[in-house]
Design a protein around this motif. Structure first.
Motif, mmCIF file in Angstrom:
data_model
loop_
_atom_site.group_PDB
_atom_site.id
_atom_site.type_symbol
_atom_site.label_atom_id
_atom_site.label_comp_id
_atom_site.label_asym_id
_atom_site.label_seq_id
_atom_site.Cartn_x
_atom_site.Cartn_y
_atom_site.Cartn_z
ATOM 1 N N VAL A 359 0.854 -1.187 0.000
ATOM 2 C CA VAL A 359 0.000 0.000 0.000
ATOM 3 C C VAL A 359 0.890 1.237 0.000
ATOM 4 N N PRO A 360 0.394 2.356 -0.532
ATOM 5 C CA PRO A 360 1.198 3.576 -0.562
ATOM 6 C C PRO A 360 0.969 4.462 0.656
ATOM 7 N N SER A 361 1.956 5.297 0.948
ATOM 8 C CA SER A 361 1.801 6.338 1.976
ATOM 9 C C SER A 361 1.496 7.637 1.239
ATOM 10 N N SER A 362 0.235 7.956 1.087
ATOM 11 C CA SER A 362 -0.151 9.096 0.255
ATOM 12 C C SER A 362 -1.420 9.745 0.771
ATOM 13 N N VAL A 363 -1.602 11.002 0.410
ATOM 14 C CA VAL A 363 -2.868 11.691 0.672
ATOM 15 C C VAL A 363 -3.954 11.119 -0.229
ATOM 16 N N GLY A 364 -3.615 10.941 -1.502
ATOM 17 C CA GLY A 364 -4.582 10.462 -2.473
ATOM 18 C C GLY A 364 -4.960 9.008 -2.269
ATOM 19 N N VAL A 365 -6.185 8.668 -2.686
ATOM 20 C CA VAL A 365 -6.717 7.308 -2.612
ATOM 21 C C VAL A 365 -7.304 6.979 -3.980
ATOM 22 N N ALA A 366 -7.064 5.755 -4.473
ATOM 23 C CA ALA A 366 -7.581 5.378 -5.789
ATOM 24 C C ALA A 366 -8.575 4.224 -5.750
ATOM 25 N N ASP A 409 10.151 5.764 -4.054
ATOM 26 C CA ASP A 409 9.056 6.549 -4.608
ATOM 27 C C ASP A 409 9.447 7.063 -5.993
ATOM 28 N N GLU A 410 8.455 7.151 -6.882
ATOM 29 C CA GLU A 410 8.718 7.601 -8.246
ATOM 30 C C GLU A 410 7.683 8.656 -8.633
ATOM 31 N N TRP A 411 8.160 9.868 -8.845
ATOM 32 C CA TRP A 411 7.257 10.992 -9.082
ATOM 33 C C TRP A 411 6.534 10.924 -10.424
ATOM 34 N N PHE A 412 7.085 10.222 -11.402
ATOM 35 C CA PHE A 412 6.501 10.228 -12.741
ATOM 36 C C PHE A 412 5.200 9.434 -12.821
ATOM 37 N N LYS A 413 4.917 8.603 -11.814
ATOM 38 C CA LYS A 413 3.780 7.687 -11.892
ATOM 39 C C LYS A 413 2.458 8.447 -12.051
ATOM 40 N N ARG A 414 1.498 7.793 -12.662
ATOM 41 C CA ARG A 414 0.176 8.383 -12.807
ATOM 42 C C ARG A 414 -0.869 7.462 -12.202
ATOM 43 N N THR A 415 -1.991 8.024 -11.822
ATOM 44 C CA THR A 415 -3.110 7.283 -11.246
ATOM 45 C C THR A 415 -4.378 7.676 -11.987
ATOM 46 N N TRP A 416 -5.268 6.729 -12.166
ATOM 47 C CA TRP A 416 -6.450 6.955 -13.001
ATOM 48 C C TRP A 416 -7.288 8.134 -12.543
ATOM 49 N N ASN A 417 -7.336 8.402 -11.228
ATOM 50 C CA ASN A 417 -8.247 9.454 -10.750
ATOM 51 C C ASN A 417 -7.585 10.812 -10.577
ATOM 52 N N THR A 418 -6.294 10.952 -10.906
ATOM 53 C CA THR A 418 -5.663 12.282 -10.911
ATOM 54 C C THR A 418 -5.034 12.614 -12.255
ATOM 55 N N PRO A 424 0.365 20.049 -18.048
ATOM 56 C CA PRO A 424 0.544 19.019 -19.072
ATOM 57 C C PRO A 424 1.032 17.710 -18.461
ATOM 58 N N GLU A 425 0.630 16.606 -19.064
ATOM 59 C CA GLU A 425 0.933 15.297 -18.484
ATOM 60 C C GLU A 425 2.414 14.952 -18.546
ATOM 61 N N ASP A 426 3.169 15.559 -19.482
ATOM 62 C CA ASP A 426 4.588 15.220 -19.591
ATOM 63 C C ASP A 426 5.451 15.953 -18.574
ATOM 64 N N SER A 427 4.815 16.633 -17.605
ATOM 65 C CA SER A 427 5.562 17.296 -16.533
ATOM 66 C C SER A 427 5.440 16.566 -15.201
ATOM 67 N N ARG A 428 4.810 15.400 -15.187
ATOM 68 C CA ARG A 428 4.574 14.696 -13.918
ATOM 69 C C ARG A 428 5.854 14.439 -13.126
ATOM 70 N N ALA A 429 6.934 14.163 -13.817
ATOM 71 C CA ALA A 429 8.181 13.805 -13.126
ATOM 72 C C ALA A 429 8.835 14.995 -12.442
ATOM 73 N N TYR A 430 8.377 16.213 -12.731
ATOM 74 C CA TYR A 430 9.047 17.409 -12.228
ATOM 75 C C TYR A 430 8.462 17.931 -10.928
ATOM 76 N N GLU A 434 0.958 14.966 -4.238
ATOM 77 C CA GLU A 434 0.583 14.184 -3.064
ATOM 78 C C GLU A 434 -0.748 13.460 -3.239
ATOM 79 N N LEU A 435 -1.521 13.826 -4.256
ATOM 80 C CA LEU A 435 -2.803 13.169 -4.498
ATOM 81 C C LEU A 435 -2.667 11.946 -5.413
ATOM 82 N N THR A 436 -1.506 11.768 -6.047
ATOM 83 C CA THR A 436 -1.276 10.629 -6.929
ATOM 84 C C THR A 436 -0.634 9.509 -6.133
ATOM 85 N N ASN A 437 -1.452 8.571 -5.671
ATOM 86 C CA ASN A 437 -0.953 7.554 -4.743
ATOM 87 C C ASN A 437 0.125 6.672 -5.346
ATOM 88 N N GLU A 438 0.097 6.463 -6.655
ATOM 89 C CA GLU A 438 1.069 5.574 -7.295
ATOM 90 C C GLU A 438 2.513 6.025 -7.080
#
Length: 739
Positions: A359-366, A409-418, A424-430, A434-438
């Motif tokens: 399980v992740p340690s995150s604010v977000g829940v999916a 932890d990997e910042w680039f990850k995406r989650t279906w509900n965020t 833009p989506e290609d900036s996720r890694a930057y 905290e809402l993206t639990n992945e």
């Protein structure tokens, strides 16, 4: 200088170079210098691990011992990078291997070929830890996108691509490959022979059920695969023929290096061989991939089944009544334990491992799970506790290994509900959403720039450590608020508020209004008497635990605009859509979409959870009130606050992008923000009045300065062992390695 002296120096130089090359050969290139104890088969192959019936075994002290694999998965990225960029350096791997060894993990699983420095670091580390080496589970990535798109595993181009990847992986592990540059994949010259530290081959990715079903349908006439080392049984389906061929090819290539190791293929609950009458989604139970339909032929290292099993996905863990007949040690109905038991029973003659769980340690829940085992919404201590519980259940149900997801932890990850809100989506890694639990499954945190500088404890001293330009004083304090300071990093916006007297949450609350772009609520019944010349997109209320949260202007609310206006799954009234409605909404994320037949067996209701809570406490481990999810704390006249960027409307703070009010078309859009204007006020709970405001008083928000920052493309970050590290470490220590 004499010729004799020159000859001597040349001779010594030659000997030095030769000795260096010889040393490198013995360390990296010589397959016989394995300090691990092995067994030689009659055919001359080396064995360290094997399977025997439903046991996984290791050869030690001249005998085969039943072995439980304590493993951890490792990704290929760092903050500011995507996996295909392969940014991890040798020093990173060496440092991580040391921490993983300290954790008590015995094997690292990687999903694909890493750069040569990974294998060099593994060999170097293990040469120094010969008595207790760190083993490798080498994953081999299948052509996932092509399989999903074309839905036919037997296409020549897909078959060739996967076989080429298998060949490259075997060469990389045995230090016998030169892989040309490939977009998004590892390349280089591989000379470090890590074969003696290999534990198993783990081929493929989670299989798309529609692809499997279509392959089985259109390839019915394919001959059943019967290879030298692996074959499909008479019960097998065409896709399982294809898997048998790929396992056989892996074994054949490895055998040329004089070794045999156990092999497996990736599988998951969605394509498991069980029937799930309570699973509501047709897609999640439409087809099976059954490991028992493949068998080894003279491959003495053997074969095992591997599954990714999480306690919250698919929904069968909540809805399938056939899983509600098993109780755990606490006497609770435990569907995860019940599932593990049924899955293990299906594989009576081969070992089974869970090669992803956690399980992740995150604010977000999916997704929601049972027993509080949700996909997110946990602090680091809860993450460690739940991961430990899952580990114990996997071990207790007779599995041969448990590979935790994941190391870092990997910042680039995406989650279906965020993912639709990250623009833009290609900036996720930057930046760190905290809402993206992945992004938060790791035991090693990748903290943003100020997370270890600004301690949320109500003490302003750490703000004095900030450099010039890292903080700014704002002039948005009303009566009762002396001053406001703001700062930011890649994860949060921080506020330091100096009050005239200490906050008394039982009698009053502290409210911070946030303006990021034109529009929003200029007045609201929640803040009577406050009138603004420019609207608020969000406001933060700090008080008791029940009322401390971030709210969002109703016509700006991402959640309702997407699932209410566009999809019609939740109510979204005309009053809520109106500009300056005065209404603020609870910040929510979807955790389950409304679905109906033919996609589901029945009506599947829409579900969402609140994620805007502002948790009072401290982020300083060891201090009273500690939680890794703490957002604010007060001490005397000072209040410290940190707010995740997305809760304030930001879709990419690295480029100052916020969600736009523009609401045309099917997708949400972003726009550039000029910065953040903030006002802070104290509100009496009994009367609702704001301190210092007379009735109908106008506050000119446009005269308040904005907090702004420079855009960034190279994020700051630092590594930190999470609180879950030591908790999971204790759980590992309680599980015997030898059975």
């Amino acid at each position: 200088m004499g010729k004799t002296v020159i000859r001597k120096r040349i001779g010594w130089l030659f000997l030095t170079v030769f000795a260096g090359l010889l040393c490198a050969y013995f360390i990296y290139g010589n397959p016989t210098l394995a300090r691990v104890e092995t067994l030689k088969t009659e055919e001359g192959y080396s064995l360290k691990f094997r399977t025997n019936q439903d046991q996984f075994q290791v050869y030690e002290k001249g005998t085969w011992k039943p072995y439980f694999v304590k493993g951890i998965n490792m990704g290929a990225s760092l903050p500011g990078h995507y996996p295909g960029e392969l940014p991890i350096q040798k020093a990173d791997y060496l440092r991580w291997f040391g921490m993983i060894h300290e954790l008590g993990v015995k094997a690292v699983r990687i999903y694909t070929i890493h750069q040569p420095v990974f294998y060099e670091a593994l060999v170097e580390f293990n040469q120094k830890h010969a008595e207790d080496p760190l083993y490798l589970i080498q994953g081999i990535w299948s052509p996932e996108e092509a399989l999903i798109e074309k839905k036919d595993a037997f296409l020549p181009e897909i078959r060739k691509e996967f076989r080429d990847e298998i060949e490259a992986a075997v060469g990389a592990v045995y230090g016998d490959a030169t892989i040309p540059e490939r977009k998004g994949k590892a390349s280089g010259t591989y000379t470090a022979n890590a074969g003696q530290y290999l534990l198993a081959w783990h081929i493929g990715t989670e299989w798309d059920p529609e692809m499997v079903k279509n392959t089985n349908r259109i390839r019915k006439e394919e001959p059943r695969y019967q290879g030298k080392h692996f074959q499909a049984t008479e019960k097998a389906a065409p896709f399982e023929y294809w898997l048998a061929e790929m396992l056989d090819y892996t074994a054949e290539l490895e055998s040329r290096h004089g070794w045999q190791h156990p092999v497996t293929f990736t599988n998951w609950v969605t394509t498991d061989p069980l029937e799930h009458p309570g699973e509501p989604m047709i897609h999640e139970d439409m087809v099976s991939v059954d490991p028992t339909h493949i068998e080894s032929v003279g491959w003495e290292a053997g074969y095992f089944a591997a599954y990714h099993v999480y306690p919250y996905y698919p929904d069968l863990f909540r809805y399938d009544d056939t899983l509600k007949n098993v109780r755990n040690e606490k006497g609770e109905i435990d569907t995860y334990k019940a599932y593990l038991r049924k899955l293990k029973a299906h594989h009576p003659n081969i070992p089974v491992m869970v090669t992803e769980f956690g399980v992740p340690s995150s604010v977000g829940v999916a997704h929601l799970g049972t027993l509080g085992r949700d996909q997110g919404g946990h602090d680091e201590r809860e993450q460690g506790r739940i991961n430990g519980e899952l580990l114990h259940e996997i071990s207790a149900e007779g599995y041969s290994g448990a590979i935790l997801f994941t190391w870092q932890d990997e910042w680039f990850k995406r989650t279906w509900n965020t993912m639709r809100f990250e623009i833009p989506e290609d900036s996720r890694a930057y930046w760190k959403n905290e809402l993206t639990n992945e992004s938060f499954f790791g035991l090693l945190a990748m903290d943003a720039g100020l997370e270890n500088v600004i301690k949320i404890d109500g003490n302003p001293d750490d703000w004095d450590k900030l450099k010039e330009g890292e903080k700014a004083k704002l002039n948005g304090g009303l009566d009762g608020v002396q001053e406001i300071w703001a700062a930011h990093d890649e994860a949060y916006v921080y506020f330091l508020i100096h009050l005239e007297q200490a906050l008394q949450p039982e009698r009053e609350s502290l409210v911070i209004g946030i303006d990021t772009l034109p529009g929003g609520n200029r007045k609201t019944a929640e803040l009577p008497g406050l009138h603004l010349d420019e609207g608020l997109e969000a406001f933060i209320r700090l008080g008791t635990a029940e009322e401390s949260e971030v709210k969002i202007a109703s016509n700006y609310d991402f959640h309702k605009r997407l699932y209410g206006k566009r999809y019609g799954m939740i109510p979204y009234t005309d009053a809520e859509r109106k500009d300056d409605s005065g209404l603020f909404a609870v910040w929510k994320l979807a955790v389950g979409l409304e679905m109906s037949p033919p996609d589901t067996k029945g009506t599947h209701p829409f579900e969402d959870v609140a994620v805007g809570q502002m948790k009072r406490g401290t982020n300083v481990p060891g201090k009273e009130g500690y939680s890794s999810l703490a957002n604010w704390e007060a001490s005397g006249e000072w209040v410290e606050v940190r707010v995740p960027w997305m809760l304030l409307g930001y879709t990419d703070p690295s480029t100052k992008q916020v969600m736009s009010y523009e609401d045309k078309g099917k997708t949400l859009t972003s726009t550039k923000s000029a910065g953040i204007r903030a006002i802070a006020m104290r509100q009496d709970k009994t009367s609702g009045k704001i301190q210092g405001l007379s009735a109908e008083q106008m506050i000119k928000l446009t005269e308040i300065g904005r907090y702004t920052w420079s855009e960034w493309s190279l994020p700051r970050y630092s590594e930190r062992k999470k609180e879950s590290f030591s908790i999971y470490q204790k759980a590992l220590q309680s599980i015997p390695t030898y059975r």
